[in-house]
Structures are given as structure tokens and as C-alpha cells.
Enzyme design. Structure first.
Site, PDB file in Angstrom:
ATOM      1  N   SER A  14       0.813  -1.214   0.000  1.00 56.90           N
ATOM      2  CA  SER A  14       0.000   0.000   0.000  1.00 56.90           C
ATOM      3  C   SER A  14       0.847   1.266   0.000  1.00 56.90           C
ATOM      4  CB  SER A  14      -0.963  -0.044   1.192  1.00 56.90           C
ATOM      5  OG  SER A  14      -1.905   0.983   1.145  1.00 56.90           O
ATOM      6  N   ASP A  56      -2.604   6.120  -3.422  1.00 53.95           N
ATOM      7  CA  ASP A  56      -1.397   5.547  -2.843  1.00 53.95           C
ATOM      8  C   ASP A  56      -0.903   4.398  -3.727  1.00 53.95           C
ATOM      9  OD1 ASP A  56      -3.571   3.964  -2.218  1.00 53.95           O
ATOM     10  OD2 ASP A  56      -2.800   3.331  -0.280  1.00 53.95           O
ATOM     11  N   ASP A  74      -1.152   1.180  -3.885  1.00 52.29           N
ATOM     12  CA  ASP A  74      -2.078   0.160  -4.402  1.00 52.29           C
ATOM     13  C   ASP A  74      -3.428   0.753  -4.771  1.00 52.29           C
ATOM     14  OD1 ASP A  74      -3.029   0.587  -1.810  1.00 52.29           O
ATOM     15  OD2 ASP A  74      -3.618  -1.502  -1.543  1.00 52.29           O
ATOM     16  N   ASP A 124      -5.942   2.124  -3.221  1.00 52.48           N
ATOM     17  CA  ASP A 124      -7.202   1.881  -2.511  1.00 52.48           C
ATOM     18  C   ASP A 124      -7.636   3.093  -1.696  1.00 52.48           C
ATOM     19  OD1 ASP A 124      -5.370   1.757  -0.439  1.00 52.48           O
ATOM     20  OD2 ASP A 124      -6.167  -0.091   0.433  1.00 52.48           O
TER      21      ASP A 124
END
Length: 456
Positions: free
Chosen positions: A104, A250, A252, A254
């Protein structure tokens, strides 16, 4: 056995605590547990695996895939794709398991492995614990024709971008009052991460003129000075390009934070408020209720309450937000960090989805992001971390008495929250007040009480 899973999957230093051997063992254990808990109509169960752009994701992906295939699971490799994209394909392809290789917003040396159950939903604590119990166990290996097949799933980016655009009510190629020349112009910061290819494509397909930054991943630069944890470049780019707004995801993708046309930051609470009002006005907000965490700014709660929207607050963490949403049937929730969950379209937070729907609200109302975000006033918020204390004694009578005294001082104009860290030997003191000085004064006083009363 010590816990392997943390608050969001298994995470650690890649090739340090998170090794190829552990990744393979986790693939095997997850296959055994999740398949045992599900039903599948194919000859073999199916898994989908995606990753972000970290160079370590390459060997970790191969290790996880090897563990799954060795356990008799067929695997589709989704290439580089945001976490919510992997969740989408877990559901869309009716897969039994989804796997995300990502840490992440963490720095590049870290990586992580996150498992999704059927439908693309995160695992609960019981399933994670069961997987941990199977790591490294002896097992009856399938042989011959019973081992899994591994193949790439080629149209990943195209299909996921099309899914994001389909969630909108119509194209976004409209003019807005604060920029009279040309179409809707947006700066998108992809953090050199998983959204670098699919993000710009989705925005263009939606009719947006997009200026992209942080979309040149080299395996080493994910989250490095770009993305939702580093907004300075986005703020400058929005002003320099005369854009209507900017959005940063960010690594990833999400989560999402925004910047208005003046370069001012629009945080997750403000984004959630904008979307709540949009869905309420469209008759789509279930029970006129939004789920947030206890860290949401008091100004957010006050603004939505004044608008007739109920705010439910959970413990910190998107998993707790999602649990409450699922239990109550609610369809909008999120965190101040920009992790927004729109359950009508996704099973987890989705930064690109969030950004597109904020843009849709701007187009529908003809209002600027700055104007829309002004629905709430952020109260000054101070967070003090008090280290080297006994975090398990937060029920100390003297500390509780001090907290109640400060709450009485603030009354309805502010808020106090004491929270032991889930991973470190420290206590977090959060204070909101009408002025920054008062918030600092109250936080400092309480931090002093914590140091004295909870000293090791």
C-alpha cells in the site's frame, strides 16, 4: 504460533521478514483453508493474483502462485493492478481466492500479501488465524493432472477501466464555472504505483482531460515523493496546469486524497462528506447513513448531522468500517486517510472510483471542488504519540479523571480520544478544539498525565 497477519494482511520487509518461502507457504495454506470453506463448480478452484509495482512483487508473486498451483488451484495472473481491481476480478471471474501483493502506502523496501475470499471481500480474523495454523504443515500434494494451471489474464487494464467508467451516470466532459476555457482538466498522481496504467486510461475514457504525474514506475520509486502521502507535487501541478482539481492515490490505489483548484488539500473526511450529500440527493444513500471511524474530524460529524445524515463511527481501520457497513446494509463509508468504500460498486476502498465520483458531483452541480468541500469546517486536530508507556492501562482511574475534566472544558465544541497503539508501546492522544492553541494545550496536558500515570 505468533500472529503472521496484521491489520491489513501480511506485511514486512521484502526478503527480510517477508520471504519467498513464507509467500509460498501462505499460498498453500490459503488455498487449503479458503477452498475448504467455499464451493466451486470447476474441476479445480480458481485464484486471481495481482500486484503493485515494487520490484520485490515479482518474486513474491511467483512464490504465491507456485503455492496456489501446487495446491491444485488454477491461477490467473492479473499483472500490475490496484487492490480494488483485484477485488473486482475476484468477484467478476467468480474466483475462489484473490491475492494482492502490495504494501500500500509503505516505502518501497516493504511488501505485503493480502488474501480475498469469494466475492472479493477481505478475510475476517477467524479465517486469517486458520491460515496461520496451516502454514508449514505437511499436506497431501496433488500430482499429475490435479495440479493447478497458471496463465495470464490479458485484458485486465481495459476491463477494469471500463468497470470504473460504467459506475458513472454519464460522461464527465463538461465545463465548470471556475475554468471557462476547455474541458474538465484534472491532475492525477499515481504514486508510481499500481494505478499508473489503469488510472489515466479510466479518466480519459470518462471524458476527462488528465495530466498525469507519478506514473513512471521503475520498481524502486513507488510512493517516493508522490501519492496520497506526499501531496506537494500535486498541489503545484494543479495550479501550474490550471486544473479544476487533482487527485492522489497511494501505491495500491485503494485510497485517495484531493486538491482543489487553488492547491488546497481536500482530505478523506471532506471527500466522504461530498459523496454522502451526492448520494443523499440522488436517493442512493441507504438510510441516509455514513460509516466513519472515531478519528473522523468533529467538523465532519457536525456537518452531516446538520444535513440530516447519520454518522456511525467504528474503531480505526477500513476493515471495521466495512464490517459495520455489511452488518447494517450501508453503502458508503470511509476514513480520514482517504480510504472510501462505495459498496454499490466495490468491496473495498477504491481511490480511482472515489475520484471519478467526486468529479461527477462537480459536473452534476456545476460547483468547484473548493465549494463542495466547504460543506464542512475542519476543527483543529492535534495528535500526540506518547511512547514507552504501558498502553494496557488506559483504564487507569487518574487518567480517566483527567480525560473527563478536559472533555468538560471543551463541552460540545471539541473532542478527546485516547487510543493505545495496536503495534507499538505507545498511547495516542487526539484532541479537537475550536482553536489550534486550545487543542495543543489540552493534548499536551493529557500527554503529561499519560506519561506519569502509565510509566513503565
Amino acid at each position: 504460533m505468533p500472529r503472521i497477519f496484521g491489520t491489513d494482511g501480511v506485511r514486512g520487509l521484502a526478503n527480510g521478514t517477508l520471504t519467498a518461502e513464507l509467500a509460498l507457504d501462505l499460498g498453500v495454506a490459503a488455498a487449503r483453508v479458503l477452498v475448504d470453506h467455499g464451493e466451486y463448480s470447476r474441476q479445480r478452484p480458481l485464484a486471481v493474483v495481482g500486484r503493485d509495482t515494487r520490484i520485490s512483487g515479482q518474486f513474491l508473486e511467483h512464490a504465491v502462485v507456485a503455492g496456489l498451483a501446487a495446491s491444485g488451484v488454477d491461477v490467473y495472473r492479473l499483472r500490475v493492478l490496484p487492490t480494488p481491481g483485484v477485488a473486482y476480478f475476484t468477484d467478476a471471474l467468480d474466483a475462489d481466492i484473490g491475492v494482492v501483493i502490495s504494501a500500500s502506502h509503505n516505502a518501497m523496501p516493504d511488501n505485503g500479501i493480502k488474501f480475498l475470499a469469494r466475492g472479493g471481500v477481505k478475510l475476517d480474523d477467524a479465517l486469517e488465524r486458520e491460515i496461520e495454523e496451516h502454514v508449514g504443515e505437511d499436506w497431501q500434494r496433488p500430482t499429475g493432472a490435479d495440479v493447478g494451471r497458471v496463465r495470464p489474464y490479458q485484458p485486465t487494464v481495459e476491463e477494469y477501466a471500463a468497470h470504473l467508467v460504467r459506475t458513472l451516470d454519464g460522461p464527465l466532459d463538461e465545463r465548470l464555472p471556475d475554468r471557462t476555457s476547455g474541458p474538465l482538466r484534472v491532475v492525477l498522481d499515481c504514486a508510481h504505483g499500481a494505478a499508473s496504467e489503469v488510472g489515466p486510461r479510466a479518466f480519459l475514457d470518462a471524458g476527462v482531460e488528465v495530466v498525469t504525474i507519478g506514473a513512471e514506475p521503475d520498481g524502486l520509486n513507488i510512493n517516493d515523493g508522490y501519492g496520497s502521502t506526499h501531496l506537494e507535487r500535486l498541489q503545484r501541478a494543479v495550479v501550474d496546469h490550471g486544473a479544476h482539481a487533482g487527485f492522489a492515490v497511494d501505491g495500491d490505489a485503494d485510497r485517495c486524497l484531493a486538491v482543489d483548484a487553488t492547491g488546497a488539500v481536500v482530505d478523506g473526511d471532506q471527500i466522504l462528506a461530498v459523496l454522502a450529500l451526492a448520494m443523499r440527493d440522488a436517493g442512493r444513500l441507504v438510510d441516509d447513513t455514513v460509516v466513519a471511524t472515531v478519528m473522523s474530524n468533529l467538523g465532519f460529524v457536525q456537518a452531516l448531522t446538520a444535513a440530516g445524515i447519520t454518522v456511525r463511527q467504528t474503531a480505526v481501520g477500513d476493515r471495521y468500517v466495512l464490517e459495520d457497513m455489511r452488518a447494517g446494509g450501508y453503502n458508503l463509508g470511509g476514513e480520514q486517510s482517504g480510504h472510501v468504500i462505495m459498496r454499490d460498486h466495490a468491496t473495498t476502498g477504491d481511490g480511482l472510483l472515489t475520484a471519478l465520483h467526486v468529479l461527477q458531483r462537480m459536473v452534476t452541480t456545476g460547483r468547484s471542488l473548493r465549494d463542495l468541500a466547504s460543506v464542512m469546517t475542519r476543527l483543529p486536530q492535534v495528535l500526540v504519540n506518547v511512547p514507552d508507556v504501558d498502553k494496557d492501562r488506559c483504564d487507569d482511574p487518574g487518567l480517566l479523571e483527567a480525560v473527563e475534566a478536559e472533555k468538560a472544558l471543551l463541552g460540545t465544541t471539541g473532542r478527546v480520544l485516547l487510543r493505545p497503539s495496536g503495534t507499538e508501546a505507545l498511547v495516542r492522544v487526539m484532541v479537537e478544539a475550536p482553536t489550534s492553541q486550545l487543542a495543543h494545550d489540552v493534548a499536551d496536558r493529557l500527554a503529561g498525565v499519560v506519561r506519569t500515570r502509565l510509566a513503565l
